[in-house]
Each structure stands twice: as C-alpha cells, then as structure tokens.
Write a protein that holds these residues in place. Structure first.
Motif, mmCIF file in Angstrom:
data_model
loop_
_atom_site.group_PDB
_atom_site.id
_atom_site.type_symbol
_atom_site.label_atom_id
_atom_site.label_comp_id
_atom_site.label_asym_id
_atom_site.label_seq_id
_atom_site.Cartn_x
_atom_site.Cartn_y
_atom_site.Cartn_z
ATOM 1 N N TYR A 142 13.284 30.713 -42.908
ATOM 2 C CA TYR A 142 14.283 29.660 -42.724
ATOM 3 C C TYR A 142 15.379 30.201 -41.825
ATOM 4 C CZ TYR A 142 12.348 27.166 -46.734
ATOM 5 O OH TYR A 142 11.518 26.486 -47.580
ATOM 6 N N PHE A 143 16.040 29.298 -41.120
ATOM 7 C CA PHE A 143 17.224 29.679 -40.361
ATOM 8 C C PHE A 143 18.094 28.442 -40.191
ATOM 9 C CE2 PHE A 143 14.524 27.960 -37.124
ATOM 10 C CZ PHE A 143 15.358 27.428 -36.154
ATOM 11 N N THR A 144 19.364 28.657 -39.920
ATOM 12 C CA THR A 144 20.301 27.565 -39.687
ATOM 13 C C THR A 144 20.756 27.644 -38.242
ATOM 14 O OG1 THR A 144 21.040 27.668 -41.988
ATOM 15 C CG2 THR A 144 22.475 26.510 -40.428
ATOM 16 N N TYR A 145 20.706 26.502 -37.573
ATOM 17 C CA TYR A 145 21.111 26.433 -36.178
ATOM 18 C C TYR A 145 21.965 25.191 -36.001
ATOM 19 C CZ TYR A 145 20.815 26.234 -31.094
ATOM 20 O OH TYR A 145 21.122 26.179 -29.757
ATOM 21 N N LYS A 146 23.202 25.392 -35.565
ATOM 22 C CA LYS A 146 24.159 24.301 -35.348
ATOM 23 C C LYS A 146 24.258 23.383 -36.565
ATOM 24 C CE LYS A 146 24.164 24.223 -30.338
ATOM 25 N NZ LYS A 146 24.076 23.415 -29.133
ATOM 26 N N CYS B 266 5.928 24.028 -28.634
ATOM 27 C CA CYS B 266 6.173 25.243 -29.421
ATOM 28 C C CYS B 266 7.023 24.922 -30.644
ATOM 29 C CB CYS B 266 6.852 26.309 -28.563
ATOM 30 S SG CYS B 266 5.757 27.040 -27.317
ATOM 31 N N LEU B 267 8.033 24.075 -30.470
ATOM 32 C CA LEU B 267 8.864 23.690 -31.614
ATOM 33 C C LEU B 267 8.048 22.942 -32.660
ATOM 34 C CD1 LEU B 267 12.280 22.602 -30.050
ATOM 35 C CD2 LEU B 267 11.720 24.719 -31.255
ATOM 36 N N LYS B 268 7.129 22.099 -32.206
ATOM 37 C CA LYS B 268 6.290 21.365 -33.165
ATOM 38 C C LYS B 268 5.417 22.325 -33.972
ATOM 39 C CE LYS B 268 6.204 16.844 -31.025
ATOM 40 N NZ LYS B 268 5.400 15.709 -30.620
ATOM 41 N N LEU B 269 4.967 23.409 -33.345
ATOM 42 C CA LEU B 269 4.180 24.413 -34.074
ATOM 43 C C LEU B 269 5.048 25.204 -35.052
ATOM 44 C CD1 LEU B 269 1.954 25.875 -31.224
ATOM 45 C CD2 LEU B 269 1.131 24.692 -33.257
ATOM 46 N N LEU B 270 6.218 25.577 -34.600
ATOM 47 C CA LEU B 270 7.082 26.447 -35.399
ATOM 48 C C LEU B 270 7.846 25.709 -36.492
ATOM 49 C CD1 LEU B 270 8.432 28.564 -32.436
ATOM 50 C CD2 LEU B 270 6.966 29.397 -34.279
ATOM 51 N N ILE C 172 15.134 30.309 -30.957
ATOM 52 C CA ILE C 172 14.054 30.786 -31.834
ATOM 53 C C ILE C 172 13.300 31.936 -31.166
ATOM 54 C CG2 ILE C 172 11.818 30.177 -32.872
ATOM 55 C CD1 ILE C 172 12.985 27.351 -33.332
ATOM 56 N N TYR C 173 12.949 31.758 -29.900
ATOM 57 C CA TYR C 173 12.186 32.791 -29.191
ATOM 58 C C TYR C 173 12.946 34.105 -29.143
ATOM 59 C CZ TYR C 173 9.446 35.111 -25.602
ATOM 60 O OH TYR C 173 8.677 36.022 -24.916
ATOM 61 N N GLU C 174 14.209 34.046 -28.742
ATOM 62 C CA GLU C 174 14.995 35.268 -28.581
ATOM 63 C C GLU C 174 15.330 35.942 -29.909
ATOM 64 O OE1 GLU C 174 18.373 34.145 -26.216
ATOM 65 O OE2 GLU C 174 17.091 33.607 -24.510
ATOM 66 N N ASN C 175 15.499 35.165 -30.977
ATOM 67 C CA ASN C 175 15.941 35.732 -32.249
ATOM 68 C C ASN C 175 14.823 36.047 -33.228
ATOM 69 O OD1 ASN C 175 19.045 35.737 -32.321
ATOM 70 N ND2 ASN C 175 18.503 33.788 -31.372
ATOM 71 N N PHE C 176 13.673 35.372 -33.125
ATOM 72 C CA PHE C 176 12.644 35.544 -34.147
ATOM 73 C C PHE C 176 11.276 35.964 -33.619
ATOM 74 C CE2 PHE C 176 15.513 32.109 -35.706
ATOM 75 C CZ PHE C 176 16.214 32.894 -36.617
#
Length: 194
Positions: A10-14, A48-52, A72-76
């Motif tokens: 899980y992560f929180t973004y904005k 990619c977002l739909k997959l992730l 997401i790409y840069e952080n995970f």
C-alpha cells in the motif's frame, strides 16, 4: 529494501491510498508493457497503472496518470544502487572513474527467464511458476542478486562481464569470446515513459 520495513503493498499519494500489486510476475508484465512499441508513452503509463492498481480507480487526467506512474516506478520498482563513497586522507570524496562497461547490462529478465528459473530452483528450491502472484518484487530482486556463483545465471553473468587479460591464453580468449557471442543480450530499445 530494508529488512525492518514491511514489503510495500500500500502507499498514499496526494491523499489517496492505493493498494499496490508488487508480485514479481506482475512487475515483469509491467516491463512487457513498457517495451510495447505500438503504445504511446501515455498509454503505457495507463496500462501499467491498471496492472499495478487492480480494481482501483486511477486518475483520468493524462498528466495525473503519468505523474502517478512515474512516482510508483521511481519509488517502488526502480532499484537505485548506492555507490560507496571513498575519501582521501583529508576526508574529501574521491572522484569515481567512469567505466563504459558499468553501463552494460549483464542480465535480461525476458531473455534469461529459463536460466533465472533454473537458478532459483537450483539455489533455493523455489519454483518461480508456483510463486506467481505471491512473491514480492523486492524478494525476487534480492534472491536474483544473491544467486550463488555455481548457478547457470551467475555463470552467464560472469561470461558477459569477462574481459581478456594479458595472462589469458589465446585459446581461452577465443573460447570466452565464443561464449560471449552465444550468451550476448539481444539489444532491444528500452523506452521510458516521459
């Protein structure tokens, strides 16, 4: 990756919390989408977002989609290796010489899939097909990076990274060059989403 942190799911973004599917096989599917030459970078980001982020609402704005994907790409997903800093006697950081070999890839997750599978089975008794949907990307990367030298994947990496030395015989050099040709990575253009 830190051993005292839980694996990211899980992560929180904005201000929005997202559930993140970080199964290694899902990340490999993401890489496949990124290599699809028929898709624009924006469509790649959306797919990619739909997959992730399965069964979750993703932003509608193209800019927000690309921004979320890049986050997401840069952080995970992307692993940035930290180079150790060496200091001189006065405590000043030493310059790091740039070696063009450092930029060469010695592994390709798609091309080397059978060797990776065999190496995981040999080294860890892990069947990667049975781990689909459950083994986290961070676990997969850690195990891949830690493969023992007696596995086929590590041997291929050693072959790809080999450089001739003045002490090598002509026969050994020729054998190694032939092995390098046999196991060379087929360069495929890699695109990044802007």
């Amino acid at each position: 990756m830190r051993l005292n942190d839980p694996l990211v799911t899980y992560f929180t973004y904005k201000g929005t919390e997202y559930e993140l599917n970080m199964a290694f096989d899902n990340i490999l599917d993401v890489f496949d989408r990124l290599e699809d030459k028929e898709l624009t970078n924006r469509r790649k980001a959306r797919r990619c977002l739909k997959l992730l982020l399965p069964n979750q609402e993703i932003p509608q704005s193209i800019d927000e989609i690309v921004e979320l994907w890049n986050y997401i790409y840069e952080n995970f997903i992307l692993f940035k290796e930290k180079e150790p800093i060496t200091y001189d006697r006065k405590g000043n950081p030493m310059p790091v010489p740039k070696d063009e070999e450092d930029d060469k890839r010695h592994i390709d997750l798609e091309q080397d899939a059978e060797y990776i599978y065999a190496s995981f089975l040999q080294a860890y008794n892990i069947n990667l097909y049975e781990q689909q949907g459950s083994m986290h990307w961070y676990e997969f990367k850690a195990l891949l990076n830690g493969l023992p030298s007696n596995t086929i994947m590590q041997r291929i990496i050693q072959i790809r990274a080999w450089k001739p030395s003045k002490h090598d015989t002509a026969k050994h050099k020729e054998e190694m060059r032939e092995l390098q040709r046999k196991h060379a990575i087929h360069d495929i253009e890699r695109e990044e989403v802007e």
